[in-house]
Design a protein around this motif. Structure first.
Motif, PDB file in Angstrom:
ATOM      1  N   MET A 169       1.144  -1.377  -0.096  1.00  0.00           N
ATOM      2  CA  MET A 169       0.144  -0.078   0.076  1.00  0.00           C
ATOM      3  C   MET A 169       0.786   1.412   0.053  1.00  0.00           C
ATOM      4  SD  MET A 169      -2.969  -1.256   2.547  1.00  0.00           S
ATOM      5  CE  MET A 169      -3.986   0.277   2.598  1.00  0.00           C
ATOM      6  N   LEU A 170       2.087   1.109   0.469  1.00  0.00           N
ATOM      7  CA  LEU A 170       3.158   2.154   0.522  1.00  0.00           C
ATOM      8  C   LEU A 170       3.414   2.594  -0.827  1.00  0.00           C
ATOM      9  CD1 LEU A 170       4.079   4.162   2.595  1.00  0.00           C
ATOM     10  CD2 LEU A 170       6.273   2.688   3.097  1.00  0.00           C
ATOM     11  N   ILE A 171       3.509   1.546  -1.703  1.00  0.00           N
ATOM     12  CA  ILE A 171       4.081   1.846  -2.881  1.00  0.00           C
ATOM     13  C   ILE A 171       2.989   1.970  -3.947  1.00  0.00           C
ATOM     14  CG2 ILE A 171       5.040   0.524  -5.100  1.00  0.00           C
ATOM     15  CD1 ILE A 171       6.487  -1.470  -2.835  1.00  0.00           C
ATOM     16  N   PHE A 172       1.825   1.507  -3.743  1.00  0.00           N
ATOM     17  CA  PHE A 172       0.690   1.722  -4.827  1.00  0.00           C
ATOM     18  C   PHE A 172      -0.353   2.760  -3.997  1.00  0.00           C
ATOM     19  CE2 PHE A 172       2.249  -2.434  -5.915  1.00  0.00           C
ATOM     20  CZ  PHE A 172       2.835  -2.105  -7.241  1.00  0.00           C
ATOM     21  N   ASN A 173      -0.064   3.953  -4.145  1.00  0.00           N
ATOM     22  CA  ASN A 173      -0.929   4.939  -3.276  1.00  0.00           C
ATOM     23  C   ASN A 173      -1.167   6.049  -4.095  1.00  0.00           C
ATOM     24  OD1 ASN A 173       1.583   6.113  -2.829  1.00  0.00           O
ATOM     25  ND2 ASN A 173       1.512   6.021  -0.704  1.00  0.00           N
ATOM     26  N   PHE A 213      -8.265   4.578  -5.036  1.00  0.00           N
ATOM     27  CA  PHE A 213      -8.592   3.218  -5.713  1.00  0.00           C
ATOM     28  C   PHE A 213      -7.268   2.196  -5.687  1.00  0.00           C
ATOM     29  CE2 PHE A 213      -9.401   0.432  -9.365  1.00  0.00           C
ATOM     30  CZ  PHE A 213     -10.691   0.052  -9.178  1.00  0.00           C
ATOM     31  N   GLU A 214      -5.986   2.888  -6.244  1.00  0.00           N
ATOM     32  CA  GLU A 214      -5.205   1.893  -6.395  1.00  0.00           C
ATOM     33  C   GLU A 214      -4.561   1.613  -4.959  1.00  0.00           C
ATOM     34  OE1 GLU A 214      -0.654   3.281  -7.064  1.00  0.00           O
ATOM     35  OE2 GLU A 214      -1.954   3.160  -8.840  1.00  0.00           O
ATOM     36  N   LEU A 215      -4.661   2.230  -4.087  1.00  0.00           N
ATOM     37  CA  LEU A 215      -4.122   1.926  -2.517  1.00  0.00           C
ATOM     38  C   LEU A 215      -5.076   0.682  -2.036  1.00  0.00           C
ATOM     39  CD1 LEU A 215      -3.223   4.085   0.501  1.00  0.00           C
ATOM     40  CD2 LEU A 215      -5.281   2.432   0.562  1.00  0.00           C
ATOM     41  N   LEU A 216      -6.319   0.742  -2.424  1.00  0.00           N
ATOM     42  CA  LEU A 216      -7.397  -0.225  -2.023  1.00  0.00           C
ATOM     43  C   LEU A 216      -7.260  -1.552  -2.815  1.00  0.00           C
ATOM     44  CD1 LEU A 216     -10.659   1.682  -1.289  1.00  0.00           C
ATOM     45  CD2 LEU A 216      -9.090   0.810   0.432  1.00  0.00           C
ATOM     46  N   THR A 217      -6.894  -1.390  -4.120  1.00  0.00           N
ATOM     47  CA  THR A 217      -6.404  -2.632  -4.914  1.00  0.00           C
ATOM     48  C   THR A 217      -5.479  -3.328  -4.213  1.00  0.00           C
ATOM     49  OG1 THR A 217      -7.311  -1.495  -6.848  1.00  0.00           O
ATOM     50  CG2 THR A 217      -6.182  -3.299  -7.198  1.00  0.00           C
ATOM     51  N   ALA A 218      -4.386  -2.582  -3.954  1.00  0.00           N
ATOM     52  CA  ALA A 218      -3.270  -3.434  -3.287  1.00  0.00           C
ATOM     53  C   ALA A 218      -3.499  -3.834  -1.975  1.00  0.00           C
ATOM     54  CB  ALA A 218      -2.121  -2.266  -3.120  1.00  0.00           C
ATOM     55  N   ALA A 243      -6.369 -11.039   0.477  1.00  0.00           N
ATOM     56  CA  ALA A 243      -6.711 -12.579  -0.269  1.00  0.00           C
ATOM     57  C   ALA A 243      -5.420 -13.409  -0.296  1.00  0.00           C
ATOM     58  CB  ALA A 243      -7.275 -12.501  -1.665  1.00  0.00           C
ATOM     59  N   PHE A 244      -4.462 -13.043  -0.425  1.00  0.00           N
ATOM     60  CA  PHE A 244      -3.108 -13.824  -0.411  1.00  0.00           C
ATOM     61  C   PHE A 244      -2.851 -14.563   0.925  1.00  0.00           C
ATOM     62  CE2 PHE A 244       1.526 -14.489   0.390  1.00  0.00           C
ATOM     63  CZ  PHE A 244       1.727 -15.525  -0.399  1.00  0.00           C
ATOM     64  N   PHE A 245      -2.889 -13.631   2.016  1.00  0.00           N
ATOM     65  CA  PHE A 245      -2.962 -14.037   3.367  1.00  0.00           C
ATOM     66  C   PHE A 245      -4.184 -14.947   3.817  1.00  0.00           C
ATOM     67  CE2 PHE A 245      -4.573 -13.139   7.699  1.00  0.00           C
ATOM     68  CZ  PHE A 245      -3.399 -13.607   8.288  1.00  0.00           C
ATOM     69  N   TYR A 246      -5.319 -14.780   3.438  1.00  0.00           N
ATOM     70  CA  TYR A 246      -6.380 -15.603   4.043  1.00  0.00           C
ATOM     71  C   TYR A 246      -6.304 -16.843   3.066  1.00  0.00           C
ATOM     72  CZ  TYR A 246      -8.264 -11.311   5.866  1.00  0.00           C
ATOM     73  OH  TYR A 246      -8.612 -10.307   6.261  1.00  0.00           O
TER      74      TYR A 246
END
Length: 424
Positions: free
Chosen positions: A382-386, A390-395, A401-404
């Motif tokens: 999120m620090l990279i894609f902000n 919208f971009e921040l929430l996509t990240a 999802a990967f973690f779950y």
């Protein structure tokens, strides 16, 4: 017709847990429908910025409160004897009180030094601390009621909390559409729920309490403060990270739009997670002692997928129509947030009720490792894609999802090691 639908739902959910799940499900559904029905009214009274401030305070309290008792409240259900459960309850209440006093001192010190904690005024942080205490006691009482298998009381309390908050928020909002009025409505609703939980149960839990038994309980379940507390705090921090990141990089108005999207998407998923989680933890604890935890885990995972898929598809199709129809023009900015959060909520649904499996297995150190890695990964993504919200929430959604998925793989690896019970 309704009877046929109920019978079909019972058949899907299975014979062992259907009564408890349906009890919580009905109460949570009704309370969520009330919240959803009142949301268009509340969003017309309060501005996006005001709701953003309120959601920031609530998010901060929900980040801290599950860890404020050092997770000893989870041991209320795990305790086999009523006396042990009662002493754990008092131990948890003592820790909630002490830790709240400590947080209050921090807020007072920051006020004296004229320092803004998390970039917010001391009054907002102070209200978040009050929320933290009340929510901590509420969570403790939920575990107490679950230990009595009083799931109907849990459902009734959830309904009372939602209804009282919604009604008070509207009434107080016409007097003053400020953050303080929302906070007062929220706090009053939680006080009511605490009273309702203890009503009729106080005489049952205030039995055979002693300092020696409390010390024994603290030692018996010492893995909770050592490992589980930090993991739960980090997990909640990663969960509410978007709120804090949006507050940092964008505006509280954006937090308000994110709040609306979260509330709409969360209504059905919260109903399912609250209903399945409380029942699963109770039955999985018994399944563990019977060496049948693997079957219990897989059965619950299957139910979550069967229920979660149609809910996700339905919201994807009808959420835009819901916003356009029920909310004013300015709230349309929340629509893209809803689409993103649907993916996040579906995978969270497959994780949330089952997360306690590793606690039952007393593998809290795995939880700590997974949650720490997840938090660091989410934060840097999120620090990279902000560049935009919208971009921040996509990240955030992709990393979550990967973690779950990874968490469920770890759970499955652990439960399949347990040998099946040998019947005489």
């Amino acid at each position: 017709m309704l009877k046929n639908i109920r019978n079909k739902i019972k058949h899907i959910l299975g014979n062992e847990t259907n009564s408890s799940i349906l009890t919580l499900l009905s109460g949570s559904t009704l309370s969520s429908l009330i919240a959803l029905a009142m949301l268009p009214v509340i969003t017309r009274i309060y501005s996006p910025e005001t709701l953003g401030v309120f959601y920031f305070a609530v998010s901060l309290s929900l980040t801290i409160s599950p860890a404020i008792a050092f997770r000893y409240e989870m041991a209320v259900v795990l305790s086999k004897a009523r006396t042990a459960a009662n002493n754990v309850w008092f131990l948890s209440l003592f820790l909630i009180t002490i830790n709240t006093l400590f947080l209050s001192l921090l807020v007072l010190l920051s006020t004296l030094l004229d320092y803004k904690l998390l970039g917010q005024s001391s009054s907002i942080i102070a209200i978040a601390v009050i929320f933290t205490f009340l929510n901590g006691v509420t969570l403790l009482n939920q575990q107490m009621l679950a230990s009595f298998a009083d799931f109907s009381r849990i459902a009734q309390n959830n309904l009372a909390k939602t209804a009282s908050y919604s009604i008070l928020a509207v009434i107080l909002g016409y007097l003053s559409n400020s953050f303080e009025m929302l906070a007062l409505a929220h706090a009053t609703a939680m006080v009511l729920v605490i009273y309702l939980a203890l009503k009729g149960k106080w005489k049952l839990i205030n039995v055979r309490i002693s300092r020696l038994r409390i010390k024994y309980a603290a030692k018996r379940f010492d893995k909770f403060p050592k490992i589980n507390t930090l993991s739960v705090f980090l997990n909640n921090l990663s969960l509410y990270l978007p709120v804090f990141m949006i507050t940092k990089f964008f505006t509280l108005e954006d937090v308000g739009f994110f709040m609306l999207a979260t509330r709409i998407v969360e209504v059905p998923y919260r109903v399912l997670m609250d209903s399945f989680r409380g029942v699963y933890y109770k039955h999985a604890s018994h399944a563990f002692h019977a060496n049948e935890l693997k079957a219990s885990y897989l059965s619950m995972l299957k139910k979550l997928i069967i229920v979660g898929l149609p809910v996700t598809l339905g919201l994807f199709v009808f959420s835009e129509l819901l916003i356009v129809t029920l909310f004013s023009e300015e709230w349309k900015r929340a629509i893209p947030f809803i689409y993103l959060l649907l993916g996040f909520k579906f995978f969270q649904l497959l994780y949330n009720p089952l997360a306690s499996t590793l606690v039952i297995l007393e593998k809290q150190h795995f939880i700590l490792i997974l949650v720490t890695v997840s938090l660091v990964f989410r934060f840097f993504i999120m620090l990279i894609f902000n560049e935009t919200v919208f971009e921040l929430l996509t990240a955030f959604v992709i990393s979550s999802a990967f973690f779950y998925v990874l968490y469920n793989l770890v759970i499955f690896t652990m439960v399949k090691k347990q040998k099946p019970s040998i019947k005489p």
